[in-house]
Write a protein that holds these residues in place. Sequence first.
Motif: not given
Length: 116
Positions: A32-34, A45-47, A56-60, A95-97
């Motif tokens: 995943t890349v966040g 904070e996580f976006v 597939h995506t996931y959001y705060a 960004c982070a992987a």
Amino acid sequence: VQLQASGGGLVQAGGSLRLSCAASGRAFLINTVGWFRQAPGKEREFVGNVNWNNGHTYYADSMKGRFTVSRDNAKKTAYLQMNSVKPEDTAVYYCAADVVGGLDYWGKGTQVTVSS
């Protein structure tokens, strides 16, 4: 895996901006890349994130609605589309992987400044 975030800059409130996160090296190892952000004097904070394989995506919860994360596997690039930006969105965006094997890789951040 190396990550390079870009696309930050100065934008007026209500405007849009798209950030890019280009991956190089062993990008095939990415799960995943966040996207994360850190405003002055605040914690990071996580976006949101995107599954590199299936999209597939996931959001705060606080980020749902105005932010969209996506990826283009052919370009090895993830994106963060920011719409209807607000001054409180001003932050350094990272960004982070996370990759096979459990390691995390972070790119250098890109500054986003929203003027009122």
